[in-house]
Design an enzyme around this catalytic site. Sequence first.
Site, mmCIF file in Angstrom:
data_model
loop_
_atom_site.group_PDB
_atom_site.id
_atom_site.type_symbol
_atom_site.label_atom_id
_atom_site.label_comp_id
_atom_site.label_asym_id
_atom_site.label_seq_id
_atom_site.Cartn_x
_atom_site.Cartn_y
_atom_site.Cartn_z
ATOM 1 N N CYS A 1 -3.357 15.292 2.047
ATOM 2 C CA CYS A 1 -2.166 16.064 1.708
ATOM 3 C C CYS A 1 -2.521 17.502 1.362
ATOM 4 O O CYS A 1 -2.266 17.961 0.247
ATOM 5 C CB CYS A 1 -1.459 15.410 0.528
ATOM 6 S SG CYS A 1 -1.141 13.688 0.825
ATOM 7 N N TYR B 1 -24.938 15.897 4.317
ATOM 8 C CA TYR B 1 -23.962 16.394 3.343
ATOM 9 C C TYR B 1 -22.513 16.052 3.701
ATOM 10 O O TYR B 1 -21.599 16.731 3.251
ATOM 11 C CB TYR B 1 -24.101 17.912 3.140
ATOM 12 C CG TYR B 1 -25.486 18.335 2.676
ATOM 13 C CD1 TYR B 1 -25.938 18.013 1.400
ATOM 14 C CD2 TYR B 1 -26.337 19.046 3.514
ATOM 15 C CE1 TYR B 1 -27.203 18.396 0.978
ATOM 16 C CE2 TYR B 1 -27.607 19.430 3.111
ATOM 17 C CZ TYR B 1 -28.025 19.103 1.844
ATOM 18 O OH TYR B 1 -29.282 19.485 1.420
HETATM 19 N N1 LLP Z 1 -34.672 21.383 -2.306
HETATM 20 C C1 LLP Z 1 -33.777 21.765 -3.217
HETATM 21 C C2 LLP Z 1 -34.217 22.059 -4.577
HETATM 22 C C3 LLP Z 1 -32.426 21.869 -2.869
HETATM 23 O O1 LLP Z 1 -31.546 22.255 -3.784
HETATM 24 C C4 LLP Z 1 -32.023 21.563 -1.551
HETATM 25 C C5 LLP Z 1 -30.613 21.657 -1.160
HETATM 26 C C6 LLP Z 1 -32.997 21.153 -0.630
HETATM 27 C C7 LLP Z 1 -34.314 21.091 -1.042
HETATM 28 C C8 LLP Z 1 -32.667 20.770 0.786
HETATM 29 O O2 LLP Z 1 -32.194 21.828 1.520
HETATM 30 P P1 LLP Z 1 -31.880 21.637 3.091
HETATM 31 O O3 LLP Z 1 -33.175 21.408 3.799
HETATM 32 O O4 LLP Z 1 -30.965 20.480 3.222
HETATM 33 O O5 LLP Z 1 -31.220 22.919 3.462
HETATM 34 N N2 LLP Z 1 -23.843 20.768 0.384
HETATM 35 C C9 LLP Z 1 -24.344 21.900 1.141
HETATM 36 C C10 LLP Z 1 -25.849 22.027 1.039
HETATM 37 C C11 LLP Z 1 -26.328 22.154 -0.377
HETATM 38 C C12 LLP Z 1 -27.825 22.186 -0.442
HETATM 39 C C13 LLP Z 1 -28.284 21.941 -1.828
HETATM 40 N N3 LLP Z 1 -29.690 21.950 -1.990
HETATM 41 C C14 LLP Z 1 -23.912 21.785 2.589
HETATM 42 O O6 LLP Z 1 -23.191 20.852 2.925
HETATM 43 O O7 LLP Z 1 -24.220 22.661 3.399
#
Ligand code: LLP
Length: 441
Positions: free
Chosen positions: A365, A394
């Site tokens: 909604c 995510y």
């Molecule tokens: N290490 C730390 C301390 C982090 O905070 C994160 C992601 C990663 C590693 C992994 O990062 P990646 O390789 O996935 O980029 N919800 C958001 C993404 C938030 C990421 C948070 N931290 C989205 O849907 O794009």
Amino acid sequence: MTHTLIYPVHANHTADGHLEVDGCDVVELAHTYGTPLFIYEEKTIRDQCRRFKDAFAACANDYEIIYASKALPIIAVFQLVEEEGLSLDVASGGEYHTALVAGFPTERIFYHGNNKTRWELEYALDNGVGTIVVDSMDEMDLLETLLAAAGRRQRVLLRVTPGIEAHTHDFIQTGQIDSKFGFGLAGGLARDAIERAMASPWLDLWGLHAHIGSQIFELGAFRSEISVLADLLKETREAFGFECRWLNAGGGLGIKYTADDTPATIQAYAEVKCRGLREEMARVDLPVPRILVEPGRSIVAKAGITAYTVGTVKKLPGIRTYVSVDGGMSDNIRPMLYEAEYEVMIANKVDHEPDTVVRVVGKHCESSDVLVKEARLVSPEPGDILVTPVTGAYCFAMASNYNGSCRPAVVMVNNGKARVVVERESLDDLVARQRPLRSES
Ligand code: LLP
């Protein structure tokens, strides 16, 4: 397939024009398990783990690949990445618990978070956490109190905010000076934290951690991050004799969601981090520590797709056509939160050319519940199975019960076989923890 879409990775089409992922007909999966449905290719998750390991093995002597579990914190994936030899990053007691249930070796778990609560720290300590990534002085106080009571030491890293602004959406930048995460360099906070941790009888300070953001395409930001950390290592070596054994450079590698995205390869990412580390350590004349990286998105994103059923097709003359599916912001909040873009296709019509431009919306909604603003589809009709590729990271992790939605099931496919690894929530699950004011019986 006539589509130019690249995903899913092991895609094919069946004789009757259905999308197939690693030998499983997506339309059949949707009918068997219901929609919305998350479908993951086991092979792709394993392949991504191996690509990271191979890429780092090729350019570093000492490295560790840590899966950032927040991208998809489910038992089955924890077991897969464990089998592939990766370590694990958790950011809450809940993720830690999931890892314990998965039987993940706790020695290889890194526990992050800017506000770990007392129970979460106790839970991790009581259950043998390998490394805690300390984020603040208050956390250091609490951790020391808990360790003193238990009479034991704990390996820690300190999270440093390097002041690097990576080019990504504001909401997923974390390395800038004005950040809730970690110890900043300004005002000597990081330096003070290192001095303090080194002096602690309870903390074994093995190194530093930094994470500058997520969905990053420009590798230069990673190089700058290492350069800034190298300066800090130099300063603290000279000031207090700090020896950094492990340098955790975070996650953040961007991935391709749509044909317009141009992310770097895992090899290029590894090369920048490893060569950067060697060169920066040579510059400050210090030994090269083990490099640790924490990919989340790039391990699981392209392994996953979401299948929906089209419910209504509403043509607004002279304006546009709205195609509504049976999910939306409750299973993929990313378009609303980060203006994320997805491609989309109809799984039961993959051998036809798209002929219509429509807006794909969810069933919630809210007008903001738009999954794809401008989708090119093959004459969408009620009952079609619509698929958004690259929803492996995510999406399930951030799913909600908004509008009384039952969170979807997760199915893992491998060589033509499908297994449910997360059951769909039931209507009873939705109310299971609610307590009525009065009984209706
Ligand atoms: N290490 C730390 C301390 C982090 O905070 C994160 C992601 C990663 C590693 C992994 O990062 P990646 O390789 O996935 O980029 N919800 C958001 C993404 C938030 C990421 C948070 N931290 C989205 O849907 O794009």
